[in-house]
Design an enzyme around this catalytic site. Structure first.
Site, short mmCIF file in Angstrom:
data_model
loop_
_atom_site.label_atom_id
_atom_site.label_comp_id
_atom_site.label_asym_id
_atom_site.label_seq_id
_atom_site.Cartn_x
_atom_site.Cartn_y
_atom_site.Cartn_z
N LEU A 1 3.08 26.76 10.36
CA LEU A 1 1.89 25.91 10.51
C LEU A 1 2.15 24.71 11.41
CD1 LEU A 1 0.44 25.94 6.88
CD2 LEU A 1 0.10 27.59 8.72
N ASP B 1 3.69 35.44 4.14
CA ASP B 1 4.00 35.26 5.56
C ASP B 1 5.05 34.20 5.86
OD1 ASP B 1 2.03 37.15 5.97
OD2 ASP B 1 0.46 35.66 6.38
N GLU C 1 -13.97 2.53 27.49
CA GLU C 1 -14.62 1.55 28.36
C GLU C 1 -13.61 0.53 28.90
OE1 GLU C 1 -17.55 2.34 24.90
OE2 GLU C 1 -15.38 2.43 25.29
N CYS D 1 -18.96 0.56 21.15
CA CYS D 1 -18.87 -0.04 19.82
C CYS D 1 -19.27 -1.51 19.89
CB CYS D 1 -17.46 0.12 19.26
SG CYS D 1 -16.21 -0.85 20.12
N ARG E 1 3.46 24.27 18.46
CA ARG E 1 4.81 24.28 19.04
C ARG E 1 4.88 23.63 20.41
NH1 ARG E 1 4.20 28.88 16.05
NH2 ARG E 1 3.14 30.03 17.71
#
Length: 478
Positions: free
Chosen positions: A201, A197, A46, A72, A204
Site C-alpha cells: 500500500l 495478499d 495567488e 481566501c 513507489r
C-alpha cells in the site's frame, strides 16, 4: 484558466488538507506571473503568482488574475490572499470556482469588489470542481471523499476462491492505479486482504522515510478516543516528492491527462533519475479494518520501514494480547462496533431473527474520525466485503473499476463487491457521470456514486435495503 488548472494539478497529493489551486497573472495579453499551491502551510497560488511576477520584474498593477478558486479572505496558516491582491493593484480577478466552505463562500469576492477590484467567476467551474472533489466533500461533510478501487475480470471477480489474483490487469492499468494512490491521503483495506495478499500500500519511487506521522518510529500505544493526528511536519517530511512529476520522468501530474508543458524554476533539483526508486514517493497512511486483531506481525504493513504510517482498527472484543502486540509496532485504534441491521453499537447486541449476526466495525465512526484528522481523500482497495459494507452504508463517493479481458467463471470466486446484496432492484447502487478509458488491453470505469435509498430507524439514518447505519449528510448532499 486552463493553464491555471494545469498548474493547480501539480499539487496533487501534496496540498491536503488544502485544495489544489493555480493562478495566472495576465497583462496586456501576456502572462507575467504564474503559481500554484505547493502544500499546506506554504504560500497560496495567488501569492506564488505575485512573487513570480516580481522575480520577472513585471508590474502587476492593472493586471488580471486568473485563479481556480475564490481567493481566501481569512487568516489561517497564511494571511488572507484578498489583502495581498488589493495591495498589489490588480484590477480584475476571474475565478473558476467559489469557495465550497459555506462559512466563507462569496466573502472573498465581496471584499475584492469593495476594494474596487472587478470580479468574475464560473469560468471552467466544472473542471475546477472535479479537480478538488475530495476537498469540496471534506470541507462540507467533514468526512473523507471515498473512492473504491478494484481490478477485476469481466465477470466481476478479483480473485479465485483460493485467493490467487496476481496479476489481473496489465502494467499500464497498474501504473494508473499508482497515480490514484498519489492523490490519496490514506488507503484502506480489510484484514482478509492483508492475509491473502500481504500488500505494501505504498506509492513507489522515493527515499526511505526517517519518521512517521508522529515522529520517530517507536512503541505505539493502543488508542481509544484520542486518534492519530498528522501534524504539519508529517505533511512536509523528506518523503515529499518533486513538485514536477511525482511518478518520475514523463509522468503527468495526478488527476490530469497532460503536463503543463512549462519549465518551472522551483522544481526540485536532481531530475527524474534522482527521483527514480522502488521506495514510496510519498507517505500515505495505511489503514486496516481488523475487528479481531488478526493482522500478522510479519506482514509488510506492520514490519516494513513505513510501519509508523499504518493504523489498525480493532473492535472492543479483540484479544488483548494480539492487540497489544500490534500496538508495539503500529498505531492501533479501538473502534466501536455496530450490528449490520440495527445501527446499534455494541460488542454483543442481538437482533430478533439474527442471533448469528456478527457485529462489524462502525465505518461511519471511523470515517468521521479520519475527517477530524484531516484525511480528505480515502482510497479503498478491498476486499469485496469491505467494499460492500461501504456501499451499503452510503459512504462511497466514487468508483474506479479496472476490467481485464478475462473471464474467471468460478461461482466461488471472490467478487469485487460481495456482501448480502441490496435485496431488490430499486435499492441497488446506481452510478452517474460515467467515464470509460482504455488502459492498454484493459478498461477503466470511473463514476460518481448516485444517491442511496435511506430511511430513518429509531432516529438513525440507515440504508433501506441493508439496515447499515449511514453517514449523516447535510440535506443538500442527499
Amino acid at each position: 484558466m486552463r493553464l491555471a488548472l494545469r498548474l493547480a494539478s501539480r499539487g496533487c497529493g501534496q496540498t491536503s488538507p488544502n485544495p489544489m489551486v493555480g493562478a495566472v497573472l495576465v497583462k496586456s495579453g501576456r502572462v507575467i506571473g504564474r503559481g500554484w499551491h505547493h502544500r499546506a502551510g506554504q504560500p497560496h497560488a495567488e501569492i506564488e503568482a505575485l512573487d513570480d511576477a516580481a522575480r520577472r520584474g513585471r508590474s502587476v498593477r492593472g493586471a488580471t488574475l486568473y485563479v481556480t478558486l475564490e481567493p481566501c479572505c481569512t487568516a489561517g496558516r497564511t494571511p488572507p490572499c484578498t489583502e495581498a491582491i488589493t495591495r498589489s493593484g490588480i484590477a480584475r480577478v476571474v475565478a473558476a470556482a467559489t469557495d465550497p466552505n459555506p462559512h466563507h463562500a462569496g466573502r472573498g469576492f465581496e471584499l475584492l469588489r469593495q476594494a474596487g477590484v472587478k470580479v468574475g467567476h464560473g469560468v471552467l467551474a466544472e473542471e475546477a470542481a472535479r479537480l478538488n472533489e475530495s476537498f469540496n466533500h471534506w470541507i462540507v461533510e467533514r468526512m473523507p471523499f471515498v473512492t473504491v478501487k478494484a481490478a477485476m475480470t469481466l465477470d466481476g471477480k478479483i480473485a479465485a476462491a483460493t485467493g490467487e489474483s496476481k496479476w489481473i490487469t496489465g502494467a499500464i492499468a497498474r501504473r494508473h492505479a499508482m497515480q490514484l494512490r498519489l492523490g490519496a491521503d490514506a488507503i484502506l483495506v480489510g484484514v482478509n486482504t492483508v492475509l491473502a495478499d500481504d500488500p505494501g500500500l505504498t506509492a513507489r519511487g522515493a527515499p526511505r522515510p526517517r519518521h512517521g506521522p508522529e515522529g520517530d518510529v517507536g512503541i505505539r500505544s493502543v488508542r481509544t478516543l484520542h486518534l492519530l493526528r498528522s501534524p504539519p511536519h508529517a505533511r512536509q517530511s523528506p518523503l515529499t516528492p518533486s513538485r514536477s512529476h511525482p511518478m518520475g520522468e514523463g509522468a503527468p501530474p495526478c488527476g490530469t491527462g497532460e503536463g503543463d508543458g512549462l519549465a518551472h524554476p522551483t522544481d526540485s533539483p536532481g531530475g527524474a533519475g534522482a527521483r527514480a526508486s522502488s521506495a514510496p514517493v510519498k507517505p500515505i497512511r495505511r489503514l486496516v479494518l481488523d475487528a479481531r486483531a488478526r493482522t500478522p506481525l510479519d506482514c509488510r504493513l506492520v514490519s516494513d520501514p513505513w510501519a509508523a504510517w499504518t493504523t489498525v482498527y480493532v473492535g472492543p472484543m479483540a484479544p488483548e494480547h494480539r492487540r497489544d502486540a500490534l500496538a508495539r509496532r503500529v498505531n492501533v485504534v479501538v473502534a466501536p462496533e455496530v450490528m449490520p441491521r440495527s445501527g446499534v453499537r455494541g460488542p454483543r447486541h442481538r437482533v430478533a431473527g439474527q442471533s448469528a449476526c456478527r457485529p462489524k466495525l462502525d465505518l461511519n465512526w471511523i470515517l468521521r474520525q479520519l475527517g477530524r484528522e484531516e484525511v480528505t481523500a480515502l482510497l479503498v482497495e478491498g476486499g469485496g466485503e469491505i467494499h460492500a459494507s461501504l456501499f451499503e452504508s452510503g459512504l462511497v463517493q466514487r468508483v474506479a473499476f479496472y476490467y481485464a479481458p478475462k473471464v474467471l467463471g468460478e461461482a466461488a470466486g471472490r467478487k469485487a463487491v460481495a456482501g448480502a446484496g441490496f435485496g431488490d432492484w430499486p435499492a441497488v447502487v446506481s452510478l452517474r457521470d460515467i467515464e470509460w478509458g482504455r488502459m492498454g488491453t484493459d478498461l477503466l470505469l470511473t463514476a460518481r456514486v448516485g444517491p442511496v435509498h435511506l430511511e430513518v430507524v429509531d432516529g438513525n439514518r440507515v440504508c433501506a435495503a441493508s439496515g447499515h447505519a449511514a453517514c449523516s449528510r447535510s440535506p443538500h448532499a442527499l
